[in-house]
Design a protein around this motif. Sequence first.
Motif, PDB file in Angstrom:
ATOM      1  N   SER A   1      -5.353  92.923  36.903  1.00 37.41           N
ATOM      2  CA  SER A   1      -5.066  93.744  35.724  1.00 37.41           C
ATOM      3  C   SER A   1      -6.147  93.690  34.653  1.00 37.41           C
ATOM      4  CB  SER A   1      -3.742  93.312  35.085  1.00 37.41           C
ATOM      5  OG  SER A   1      -2.685  93.515  35.978  1.00 37.41           O
ATOM      6  N   PHE A   2      -6.916  92.617  34.612  1.00 41.44           N
ATOM      7  CA  PHE A   2      -7.893  92.425  33.539  1.00 41.44           C
ATOM      8  C   PHE A   2      -9.304  92.251  34.116  1.00 41.44           C
ATOM      9  CE2 PHE A   2      -3.901  91.197  31.542  1.00 41.44           C
ATOM     10  CZ  PHE A   2      -4.007  91.803  30.296  1.00 41.44           C
ATOM     11  N   GLN A   3      -9.761  93.235  34.854  1.00 39.60           N
ATOM     12  CA  GLN A   3     -11.120  93.198  35.390  1.00 39.60           C
ATOM     13  C   GLN A   3     -12.126  93.330  34.246  1.00 39.60           C
ATOM     14  OE1 GLN A   3     -12.323  93.022  38.820  1.00 39.60           O
ATOM     15  NE2 GLN A   3     -10.312  92.029  38.825  1.00 39.60           N
ATOM     16  N   MET A   4     -13.147  92.492  34.255  1.00 41.98           N
ATOM     17  CA  MET A   4     -14.074  92.464  33.125  1.00 41.98           C
ATOM     18  C   MET A   4     -14.825  93.772  32.931  1.00 41.98           C
ATOM     19  SD  MET A   4     -17.051  89.794  34.376  1.00 41.98           S
ATOM     20  CE  MET A   4     -18.171  90.028  33.037  1.00 41.98           C
ATOM     21  N   ASP A   5     -15.039  94.554  33.995  1.00 40.35           N
ATOM     22  CA  ASP A   5     -15.727  95.823  33.805  1.00 40.35           C
ATOM     23  C   ASP A   5     -14.862  96.842  33.058  1.00 40.35           C
ATOM     24  OD1 ASP A   5     -13.984  96.204  35.972  1.00 40.35           O
ATOM     25  OD2 ASP A   5     -15.363  97.517  37.038  1.00 40.35           O
TER      26      ASP A   5
ATOM     27  N   LEU B   1     -15.716  91.336  28.964  1.00 39.81           N
ATOM     28  CA  LEU B   1     -15.073  90.076  28.598  1.00 39.81           C
ATOM     29  C   LEU B   1     -14.189  89.618  29.752  1.00 39.81           C
ATOM     30  CD1 LEU B   1     -13.999  90.833  24.919  1.00 39.81           C
ATOM     31  CD2 LEU B   1     -15.926  89.433  25.681  1.00 39.81           C
ATOM     32  N   TYR B   2     -14.030  88.337  29.861  1.00 37.76           N
ATOM     33  CA  TYR B   2     -13.155  87.756  30.877  1.00 37.76           C
ATOM     34  C   TYR B   2     -12.484  86.531  30.289  1.00 37.76           C
ATOM     35  CZ  TYR B   2     -16.863  84.339  31.395  1.00 37.76           C
ATOM     36  OH  TYR B   2     -17.788  83.356  31.141  1.00 37.76           O
ATOM     37  N   PHE B   3     -11.467  86.059  30.994  1.00 36.44           N
ATOM     38  CA  PHE B   3     -10.834  84.820  30.550  1.00 36.44           C
ATOM     39  C   PHE B   3     -10.580  83.910  31.731  1.00 36.44           C
ATOM     40  CE2 PHE B   3      -7.348  87.907  30.950  1.00 36.44           C
ATOM     41  CZ  PHE B   3      -6.460  87.247  31.790  1.00 36.44           C
ATOM     42  N   THR B   4     -10.520  82.649  31.423  1.00 37.78           N
ATOM     43  CA  THR B   4     -10.073  81.650  32.386  1.00 37.78           C
ATOM     44  C   THR B   4      -8.756  81.117  31.854  1.00 37.78           C
ATOM     45  OG1 THR B   4     -11.322  79.905  31.259  1.00 37.78           O
ATOM     46  CG2 THR B   4     -12.405  81.007  33.098  1.00 37.78           C
ATOM     47  N   MET B   5      -7.907  80.696  32.769  1.00 37.15           N
ATOM     48  CA  MET B   5      -6.627  80.184  32.298  1.00 37.15           C
ATOM     49  C   MET B   5      -6.006  79.246  33.314  1.00 37.15           C
ATOM     50  SD  MET B   5      -3.776  83.202  32.536  1.00 37.15           S
ATOM     51  CE  MET B   5      -2.558  82.175  31.783  1.00 37.15           C
ATOM     52  N   TRP B   6      -5.106  78.437  32.789  1.00 40.05           N
ATOM     53  CA  TRP B   6      -4.234  77.599  33.598  1.00 40.05           C
ATOM     54  C   TRP B   6      -2.814  78.080  33.324  1.00 40.05           C
ATOM     55  CZ3 TRP B   6      -0.048  74.563  32.667  1.00 40.05           C
ATOM     56  CH2 TRP B   6       0.359  73.743  33.707  1.00 40.05           C
ATOM     57  N   TYR B   7      -2.040  78.259  34.403  1.00 37.03           N
ATOM     58  CA  TYR B   7      -0.651  78.688  34.289  1.00 37.03           C
ATOM     59  C   TYR B   7       0.178  77.802  35.206  1.00 37.03           C
ATOM     60  CZ  TYR B   7       3.483  81.709  34.736  1.00 37.03           C
ATOM     61  OH  TYR B   7       4.772  82.206  34.742  1.00 37.03           O
ATOM     62  N   GLY B   8       1.221  77.229  34.681  1.00 41.06           N
ATOM     63  CA  GLY B   8       2.084  76.365  35.493  1.00 41.06           C
ATOM     64  C   GLY B   8       3.558  76.622  35.207  1.00 41.06           C
ATOM     65  N   VAL B   9       4.367  76.257  36.178  1.00 38.62           N
ATOM     66  CA  VAL B   9       5.818  76.388  36.051  1.00 38.62           C
ATOM     67  C   VAL B   9       6.430  75.034  36.355  1.00 38.62           C
ATOM     68  CG1 VAL B   9       7.880  77.519  36.930  1.00 38.62           C
ATOM     69  CG2 VAL B   9       5.753  78.819  36.697  1.00 38.62           C
ATOM     70  N   LEU B  10       7.238  74.579  35.448  1.00 49.05           N
ATOM     71  CA  LEU B  10       7.912  73.294  35.584  1.00 49.05           C
ATOM     72  C   LEU B  10       9.397  73.526  35.846  1.00 49.05           C
ATOM     73  CD1 LEU B  10       7.688  70.163  35.240  1.00 49.05           C
ATOM     74  CD2 LEU B  10       8.260  70.539  32.846  1.00 49.05           C
TER      75      LEU B  10
ATOM     76  N   VAL C   1       0.884  85.045  39.642  1.00 43.15           N
ATOM     77  CA  VAL C   1       0.608  85.412  38.254  1.00 43.15           C
ATOM     78  C   VAL C   1      -0.899  85.504  38.028  1.00 43.15           C
ATOM     79  CG1 VAL C   1       0.806  84.657  35.849  1.00 43.15           C
ATOM     80  CG2 VAL C   1       2.768  84.457  37.386  1.00 43.15           C
ATOM     81  N   LEU C   2      -1.633  84.501  38.477  1.00 44.35           N
ATOM     82  CA  LEU C   2      -3.077  84.494  38.269  1.00 44.35           C
ATOM     83  C   LEU C   2      -3.751  85.636  39.022  1.00 44.35           C
ATOM     84  CD1 LEU C   2      -3.705  80.657  38.356  1.00 44.35           C
ATOM     85  CD2 LEU C   2      -3.655  82.154  36.354  1.00 44.35           C
ATOM     86  N   GLU C   3      -3.304  85.909  40.227  1.00 46.70           N
ATOM     87  CA  GLU C   3      -3.875  87.023  40.985  1.00 46.70           C
ATOM     88  C   GLU C   3      -3.587  88.359  40.305  1.00 46.70           C
ATOM     89  OE1 GLU C   3      -3.815  88.980  45.473  1.00 46.70           O
ATOM     90  OE2 GLU C   3      -2.915  87.010  45.162  1.00 46.70           O
ATOM     91  N   ALA C   4      -2.368  88.543  39.819  1.00 44.60           N
ATOM     92  CA  ALA C   4      -2.010  89.790  39.140  1.00 44.60           C
ATOM     93  C   ALA C   4      -2.779  89.948  37.824  1.00 44.60           C
ATOM     94  CB  ALA C   4      -0.506  89.841  38.896  1.00 44.60           C
ATOM     95  N   LEU C   5      -2.966  88.858  37.099  1.00 44.18           N
ATOM     96  CA  LEU C   5      -3.769  88.923  35.879  1.00 44.18           C
ATOM     97  C   LEU C   5      -5.211  89.299  36.199  1.00 44.18           C
ATOM     98  CD1 LEU C   5      -2.457  85.815  33.932  1.00 44.18           C
ATOM     99  CD2 LEU C   5      -2.334  88.186  33.154  1.00 44.18           C
ATOM    100  N   ASN C   6      -5.753  88.701  37.251  1.00 41.08           N
ATOM    101  CA  ASN C   6      -7.120  89.019  37.648  1.00 41.08           C
ATOM    102  C   ASN C   6      -7.246  90.498  38.018  1.00 41.08           C
ATOM    103  OD1 ASN C   6      -9.852  88.092  38.287  1.00 41.08           O
ATOM    104  ND2 ASN C   6      -9.301  88.642  40.376  1.00 41.08           N
TER     105      ASN C   6
END
Length: 121
Positions: A100-104, A109-118, A93-98
Amino acid sequence: MRKELAVAADYVTSLLPDPLKEGDIQADWRFIPSTSLGGDSFGYHWLDDDHFAMYLLDVCDHGVGSALLSVSAMNVLRSQTLPDTDFLKPDMVLEALNDSFQMDQQNNLYFTMWYGVLPQV
């Protein structure tokens, strides 16, 4: 302009998940708005009957642009629309978001995030 910003803030707030008051997994939260519209958000939802996803997202800067990027990322996560991505695997998920949302391509703009699955036990 103030009215439009208030409408935008209401829209962003409407995307936040409802508290979960029952079941094995419960979540509650309180929204305390800052003085300006920003790009911080969070969410959680069931991916299937056995897996609960949750995330915390922080877009750099503040203002309408940051809020728009945050909403875009939230909607992708909520609708699970990242191509070739297994939402049960946080690294994918994090790799795909990265990708898909390249800052250029996002007005620097960019974002940082935490994503988890329980997994439900």
